[in-house]
Design an enzyme around this catalytic site. Structure first.
Site, mmCIF file in Angstrom:
data_model
loop_
_atom_site.group_PDB
_atom_site.id
_atom_site.type_symbol
_atom_site.label_atom_id
_atom_site.label_comp_id
_atom_site.label_asym_id
_atom_site.label_seq_id
_atom_site.Cartn_x
_atom_site.Cartn_y
_atom_site.Cartn_z
ATOM 1 N N ASP A 136 -2.430 9.132 -11.029
ATOM 2 C CA ASP A 136 -2.446 7.920 -11.873
ATOM 3 C C ASP A 136 -1.376 7.649 -12.555
ATOM 4 O OD1 ASP A 136 -5.092 8.007 -11.490
ATOM 5 O OD2 ASP A 136 -5.799 8.875 -13.595
ATOM 6 N N GLU A 195 -4.615 2.425 -4.263
ATOM 7 C CA GLU A 195 -2.985 2.512 -4.357
ATOM 8 C C GLU A 195 -2.726 1.162 -3.501
ATOM 9 O OE1 GLU A 195 -5.019 3.736 -1.793
ATOM 10 O OE2 GLU A 195 -3.844 3.935 -0.185
ATOM 11 N N ASP A 228 0.905 -1.141 -0.017
ATOM 12 C CA ASP A 228 -0.013 0.016 -0.123
ATOM 13 C C ASP A 228 0.952 1.301 0.031
ATOM 14 O OD1 ASP A 228 -3.233 0.439 0.958
ATOM 15 O OD2 ASP A 228 -1.748 2.324 1.283
ATOM 16 N N ASN A 243 -2.045 13.054 -4.766
ATOM 17 C CA ASN A 243 -3.356 13.489 -5.367
ATOM 18 C C ASN A 243 -3.723 15.133 -5.051
ATOM 19 O OD1 ASN A 243 -4.270 11.482 -7.024
ATOM 20 N ND2 ASN A 243 -5.505 10.460 -5.374
ATOM 21 N N HIS A 295 -4.844 14.375 -9.476
ATOM 22 C CA HIS A 295 -5.491 13.132 -9.853
ATOM 23 C C HIS A 295 -4.507 12.612 -10.952
ATOM 24 C CE1 HIS A 295 -8.210 9.767 -9.698
ATOM 25 N NE2 HIS A 295 -8.398 10.135 -8.525
HETATM 26 N N1 LIG Z 1 -4.797 9.198 -8.764
HETATM 27 C C1 LIG Z 1 -5.588 8.251 -8.296
HETATM 28 N N2 LIG Z 1 -5.849 8.210 -6.956
HETATM 29 C C2 LIG Z 1 -6.664 7.071 -6.741
HETATM 30 C C3 LIG Z 1 -7.037 6.124 -7.259
HETATM 31 N N3 LIG Z 1 -7.632 5.192 -6.381
HETATM 32 C C4 LIG Z 1 -7.598 5.549 -5.448
HETATM 33 N N4 LIG Z 1 -7.111 6.921 -5.338
HETATM 34 C C5 LIG Z 1 -6.632 7.797 -4.094
HETATM 35 O O1 LIG Z 1 -5.743 7.118 -3.231
HETATM 36 C C6 LIG Z 1 -5.957 7.911 -2.071
HETATM 37 C C7 LIG Z 1 -5.899 6.839 -0.970
HETATM 38 O O2 LIG Z 1 -6.022 7.631 0.235
HETATM 39 P P1 LIG Z 1 -6.006 7.089 1.815
HETATM 40 O O3 LIG Z 1 -6.909 5.710 1.773
HETATM 41 O O4 LIG Z 1 -6.137 8.072 2.893
HETATM 42 O O5 LIG Z 1 -4.516 6.502 1.796
HETATM 43 P P2 LIG Z 1 -3.206 7.190 1.784
HETATM 44 O O6 LIG Z 1 -3.275 8.578 1.838
HETATM 45 O O7 LIG Z 1 -2.233 6.451 1.083
HETATM 46 O O8 LIG Z 1 -2.533 7.009 3.304
HETATM 47 P P3 LIG Z 1 -1.977 5.639 3.882
HETATM 48 O O9 LIG Z 1 -2.712 4.453 3.278
HETATM 49 O O10 LIG Z 1 -2.523 5.575 5.355
HETATM 50 O O11 LIG Z 1 -0.699 5.849 3.881
HETATM 51 C C8 LIG Z 1 -7.079 8.697 -2.214
HETATM 52 O O12 LIG Z 1 -6.827 10.136 -2.300
HETATM 53 C C9 LIG Z 1 -7.797 8.238 -3.390
HETATM 54 O O13 LIG Z 1 -8.701 9.018 -3.876
HETATM 55 C C10 LIG Z 1 -6.962 6.217 -8.821
HETATM 56 O O14 LIG Z 1 -7.061 5.246 -9.545
HETATM 57 N N5 LIG Z 1 -5.855 7.145 -9.291
#
Ligand SMILES: Nc1nc2c(ncn2[C@@H]2O[C@H](COP(=O)(O)OP(=O)(O)OP(=O)(O)O)[C@@H](O)[C@H]2O)c(=O)[nH]1
Length: 397
Positions: free
Chosen positions: A271, A297, A254, A262, A267
């Site tokens: 990606d 992610e 992860d 982002n 965004h």
């Molecule tokens: N650009 C992009 N962002 C994505 C995608 N899928 C999920 N995200 C983003 O990934 C982010 C995940 O955020 P969190 O679940 O808070 O996790 P994190 O910020 O990595 O924090 P930790 O996992 O706790 O380290 C969110 O902002 C989602 O919008 C995608 O396909 N593309």
């Protein structure tokens, strides 16, 4: 049942199509050859008989002349023999006509007339043979001549009509056969075309199915396998493991604080980072490993024939490579890190349990400050195969 690949199916369909086309071509050739030969042979025989029969009136006239002119009763024998042959000839022609497939309606008047002539020939023959040996008087001879000439005229006219009818029928039949042959060729072409079209459609359908299957197994953004495909592969690997008792490990990854990327760079850059991280993963693993994006992610790598120690080393390499990764575009100065949970399958394990353990370790890695590998074992693992120590069950920054 073993699924046939699109290429395999195409090859088989093309082979089948080639076979059908060859058989059709052979059938057409055979049909045309047979049809032409058959028609030609029937009419040739019949026309030849009629042409031979057309000489009979001349022969009859000559025989009559000799019979009458010589006034020799012994010449009656020659005439009688001819008169005996003539009905056989008529009979032969009638039989040929009956046996043929010709529409007899057009020939009936001729056949009736020939039957009548046959009777008259028979009467004349009786007259000639009865008179043999007797003295002929000129009146009787004249009567034989008159009746003979009537028969000669009738025969000549009938044979000439018959010959014309046969030539006409032969021409009609040839024309018909020509059309029939064309129709058969056209029909077979249609069949070949239809078979070809169906096969093309099947090939397209198979391709579509392959594409659909590919899409249903693939993550659109990164091109990696998706969760569903990982599940399928894991089931196969667990089944294989039960047969061969080989080690199997799972890595859950992860990205840390991905939301910040982002939020800071947008965004689309996020990606691109996800795609770049996928490349790192693919670059680090072997061909037989399965790399999947689980969503957002979060990623997973299933590692057949890999024990926990080797999986941990691989996870460390991925962690290092991620830290060293240069992010795309405006995010180039950002340092990306990843937290990883690693576990090896135990005896009588299931994929659900394996996944759950890896998830717990990933959670621990996050909780312990991120940018870490948690394998859960109390042992220390050498990194990159060389001597090395891990401070606890985890390694990382
Ligand atoms: N650009 C992009 N962002 C994505 C995608 N899928 C999920 N995200 C983003 O990934 C982010 C995940 O955020 P969190 O679940 O808070 O996790 P994190 O910020 O990595 O924090 P930790 O996992 O706790 O380290 C969110 O902002 C989602 O919008 C995608 O396909 N593309």
């Amino acid at each position: 049942m073993k699924a046939i690949s699109a290429r395999g199916l195409r090859r088989r369909l093309l082979l089948a199509f080639g076979l059908i086309a060859s058989v059709c071509l052979l059938a057409i050739t055979f049909y045309v050859f047979q049809a032409r030969q058959h028609v030609g042979a029937d009419y040739t025989a019949m026309v030849a008989d009629v042409v031979r029969a057309q000489q009979d009136p001349d022969k009859l006239r000559t025989a009559l002349d000799r019979h009458v002119d010589l006034e020799d009763p012994h010449h009656g024998g020659e005439l009688a023999k001819l008169l005996q042959r003539l009905p056989r000839r008529i009979e032969g022609i009638r039989l040929q006509l009956m046996r043929s497939d010709l529409p007899l309606a057009g020939y009936t008047p001729l056949l009736e007339e020939l039957a009548d002539i046959e009777e008259r020939i028979e009467a004349l023959r009786t007259q000639v043979t009865t008179a043999e040996g007797d003295e002929f008087d000129s009146r009787a001879l004249e009567e034989v001549r008159t009746r003979g000439l009537e028969i000669e005229e009738g025969l000549a006219w009938n044979y000439s009509e018959l010959s014309q009818l046969l030539h006409q029928a032969s021409a009609d039949q040839r024309r018909l056969m020509g059309w029939l042959t064309l129709a058969v060729v056209w029909l077979l072409m249609m069949v070949v075309l239809a078979v070809g079209t169906v096969m093309l459609m099947l090939v397209r359908l198979q391709r579509q199915q392959d594409t659909m299957r590919h899409l249903s197994h693939t993550d659109e953004l990164t091109g990696l396998f998706n969760r569903r495909r990982l599940q399928e592969v894991a089931e196969q690997e667990f089944a294989r493991r039960r047969r061969h008792a080989s080690p199997l490990s799972l890595m859950l990854l992860d990205l840390d604080h991905f939301k910040r990327i982002n939020d800071t760079y947008g965004h689309p850059v996020g990606d691109e980072v996800l795609s770049a991280f996928s490349d790192i993963l693919l670059h680090q693993v072997r061909r037989l490993d399965t790399v999947a994006r689980m969503g957002g992610e979060e990623f997973a790598v299933l590692l057949p024939n890999t024990d926990g120690e080797a999986a941990h080393r691989l996870a460390e390499r991925v962690r290092e490579a991620t830290r060293a990764m240069r992010l795309p575009g405006r995010a180039h100065a950002h340092r990306l890190t990843v937290s990883i949970g690693v576990t090896e399958a135990r005896e009588d394990d299931s994929f659900e349990h394996l996944y759950s353990r890896a998830d717990q370790r990933l959670y621990r890695a996050k909780a312990a400050g991120r940018d870490r590998v948690e394998s859960g074992d109390a042992k220390t693992y050498p990194i990159d195969g060389g001597p090395g120590k891990m401070p606890s069950t985890a390694s990382g920054a």
